[in-house]
Design a protein around this motif. Structure first.
Motif, short mmCIF file in Angstrom:
data_model
loop_
_atom_site.label_atom_id
_atom_site.label_comp_id
_atom_site.label_asym_id
_atom_site.label_seq_id
_atom_site.Cartn_x
_atom_site.Cartn_y
_atom_site.Cartn_z
N LEU A 91 0.65 4.44 -11.43
CA LEU A 91 0.22 3.82 -10.01
C LEU A 91 -0.64 2.73 -10.29
O LEU A 91 -0.70 1.72 -9.68
N ASP A 92 -1.69 2.84 -11.23
CA ASP A 92 -2.70 1.88 -11.61
C ASP A 92 -2.21 0.69 -12.15
O ASP A 92 -2.50 -0.44 -12.28
N SER A 93 -0.82 0.99 -12.69
CA SER A 93 -0.27 -0.23 -13.64
C SER A 93 0.58 -1.16 -12.72
O SER A 93 0.94 -2.16 -13.36
N ILE A 94 0.69 -0.71 -11.54
CA ILE A 94 1.48 -1.67 -10.55
C ILE A 94 0.64 -2.89 -10.14
O ILE A 94 -0.46 -2.63 -9.77
N PRO A 95 0.95 -4.06 -10.18
CA PRO A 95 0.17 -5.12 -9.99
C PRO A 95 -0.18 -5.33 -8.57
O PRO A 95 0.28 -4.90 -7.54
N ARG A 116 0.83 -1.19 -0.04
CA ARG A 116 -0.11 -0.16 0.21
C ARG A 116 0.68 1.18 -0.06
O ARG A 116 1.94 1.32 0.60
N LEU A 117 0.56 2.44 -0.76
CA LEU A 117 1.07 3.56 -0.76
C LEU A 117 0.08 4.94 -0.57
O LEU A 117 -0.77 4.78 -1.35
N SER A 134 -0.02 16.99 0.15
CA SER A 134 0.71 18.08 -0.39
C SER A 134 0.85 17.67 -1.77
O SER A 134 1.27 18.64 -2.81
N LEU A 135 0.92 16.44 -2.06
CA LEU A 135 1.14 15.88 -3.54
C LEU A 135 -0.26 15.79 -4.12
O LEU A 135 -0.09 15.00 -5.48
N SER A 136 -1.39 16.09 -3.94
CA SER A 136 -2.62 15.74 -4.59
C SER A 136 -2.68 16.44 -5.77
O SER A 136 -3.43 16.01 -6.77
N SER A 137 -1.84 17.66 -6.04
CA SER A 137 -1.75 18.11 -7.20
C SER A 137 -1.29 17.58 -8.28
O SER A 137 -1.48 17.67 -9.75
N VAL A 138 -0.32 16.39 -8.05
CA VAL A 138 0.28 15.51 -9.08
C VAL A 138 -0.66 14.16 -9.16
O VAL A 138 -0.06 13.19 -9.89
N GLU A 139 -1.58 13.96 -8.40
CA GLU A 139 -2.32 12.57 -8.57
C GLU A 139 -2.72 12.17 -9.84
O GLU A 139 -2.44 11.21 -10.32
N LYS A 140 -3.57 13.19 -10.53
CA LYS A 140 -3.94 12.96 -11.95
C LYS A 140 -2.95 12.49 -13.06
O LYS A 140 -2.99 11.50 -13.71
N ALA A 141 -1.91 13.10 -12.83
CA ALA A 141 -0.63 12.78 -13.72
C ALA A 141 -0.09 11.47 -13.33
O ALA A 141 0.43 10.94 -14.47
N ILE A 142 0.11 10.99 -12.10
CA ILE A 142 0.90 9.53 -11.83
C ILE A 142 -0.13 8.64 -11.86
O ILE A 142 0.27 7.47 -11.44
N LYS A 143 -1.57 8.74 -11.80
CA LYS A 143 -2.48 7.97 -11.58
C LYS A 143 -2.43 6.56 -12.64
O LYS A 143 -2.29 5.44 -12.04
N PRO A 144 -1.90 6.84 -13.88
CA PRO A 144 -1.59 5.54 -14.68
C PRO A 144 -0.69 4.87 -14.49
O PRO A 144 -0.72 3.71 -14.47
N THR A 154 -1.90 -1.17 -3.63
CA THR A 154 -2.97 -0.13 -3.71
C THR A 154 -2.48 1.05 -3.39
O THR A 154 -1.57 1.07 -2.72
N TRP A 155 -3.16 2.10 -3.53
CA TRP A 155 -2.66 3.69 -3.50
C TRP A 155 -3.70 4.63 -3.22
O TRP A 155 -4.91 4.17 -3.52
N GLY A 156 -3.40 5.54 -2.78
CA GLY A 156 -4.19 6.83 -2.43
C GLY A 156 -3.71 7.90 -1.89
O GLY A 156 -2.46 7.92 -1.88
N VAL A 157 -4.46 8.83 -1.68
CA VAL A 157 -3.85 10.45 -1.67
C VAL A 157 -4.61 10.48 -0.39
O VAL A 157 -5.93 10.71 -0.41
N GLU A 158 -3.82 11.24 0.92
CA GLU A 158 -4.83 11.64 2.08
C GLU A 158 -5.62 12.96 1.78
O GLU A 158 -4.99 13.75 1.11
N THR A 159 -6.53 12.96 2.43
CA THR A 159 -7.35 14.07 2.53
C THR A 159 -6.72 15.45 3.08
O THR A 159 -5.74 14.97 3.81
N GLU A 160 -7.21 16.51 3.01
CA GLU A 160 -6.67 17.53 3.85
C GLU A 160 -6.88 17.28 5.35
O GLU A 160 -5.96 17.51 6.09
N GLN A 161 -8.11 16.62 5.79
CA GLN A 161 -8.28 16.47 7.21
C GLN A 161 -7.38 15.47 7.75
O GLN A 161 -6.94 15.42 8.80
#
Length: 275
Positions: free
Chosen positions: A59-63, A41-42, A47-57, A67-74
């Motif tokens: 991260l989604d390709s890792i078998p 899990r990652l 603070s890295l939420s701004s790059v989430e969309k760009a690196i999603k492909p 699993t991965w996610g981005v923490e919320t502001e809260q």
């Protein structure tokens, strides 16, 4: 994320920098899945939420099982605030171990305030429990600091009792809360209440085999002398504890585990046994 890169990134890194860092960590770790280490899990910081969309492909390709996610502001605020309280708790523990009890008391109070503030940022039941468990430890340690600073001062004993009670309120399964509450009650002259506290704790399933709680209860029940070494004396002691003394008999109802095992094992020392 762990690992290091050869160049420092100032501010929010580019998506390519984040992806490069993740790739280097995967390829640089011990082999567990084929030629690469694949973490389970990652989580990326908020603070890295701004790059989430760009690196999603990528991260989604890792078998799987990755699993991965981005923490919320809260979640980010919670993590930072919890870190403040945890740091203050570590500082207080260090002061306590150095016998600087007055300073430790101040530091535990500060940690408790920070952790209480953190409760307002809890984003799940699990995060709430995490804070409550830390608060239980801080209150129990604050109780210990009051007991150690001036153990004969009535005001300190009352404060120790209050803090131990708070520890149990936050986490009833935290053994040291019960232990320190019983100690404060004993020093305040209420041995019956101290034994009630310990017996009540030993009825909690995950505390019934706690050696420290059992040792302390047996010490109070034997006036510090330990279990009787004469068969008749032991038999009389057991009968008084479990039958003749109604307060004691009521107290010991439902207490099993290590306490019961300890007295049963002791009874086996006598050739004719104890009924």
């Amino acid at each position: 994320m762990g690992g290091s890169t050869s160049s420092q990134v100032i501010g929010v890194p580019k998506a390519s920098d984040v992806e490069s860092l993740i790739r280097s960590n995967i390829s640089g770790r011990p082999r567990m899945f084929g030629d690469q280490y694949i973490p389970g899990r990652l989580f990326l910081t908020h603070s890295l939420s701004s790059v989430e969309k760009a690196i999603k492909p990528f991260l989604d390709s890792i078998p799987a099982p990755f699993t991965w996610g981005v923490e919320t502001e809260q979640e980010s605020v919670f993590r930072d605030q919890f870190g403040v309280g945890a740091g203050e708790k570590r500082s207080a523990n260090k002061l306590f171990r150095s016998n600087l009890f007055a300073e430790a008391i101040k530091s535990y109070k500060s940690a408790i305030k920070s952790l209480n503030d953190t409760l307002g940022y809890a984003y799940s039941e699990k995060s709430k429990i995490e804070v409550e468990e830390a608060l239980a430890i801080c209150h129990a340690n604050l109780s210990a600091a009051y007991l150690a600073s001036t153990p004969t001062a009535q005001q300190n004993l009352k404060l120790a009792l209050h803090q131990a009670t708070k520890a149990i309120e936050y986490d009833s399964s935290y053994a040291k809360g019960h232990f320190r509450l019983s100690k404060a009650q004993e020093l305040l002259g209420d041995v019956q209440a101290a034994m009630d506290t310990l017996a009540s704790a030993l009825r909690i399933p995950n505390l019934e085999n706690n050696k420290d709680l059992v040792d302390r209860l047996l010490s109070l029940q034997t006036d510090g002398r330990g279990l009787p070494n004469q068969a008749e004396e032991f038999k009389t002691w057991m009968k008084n504890l479990l039958v003749d003394d109604p307060l004691s008999a009521k107290r010991m109802e439902g207490v099993q585990g290590e306490w019961r095992n300890r007295v049963k094992t002791h009874a086996l020392k006598f050739p004719d046994g104890v009924n």
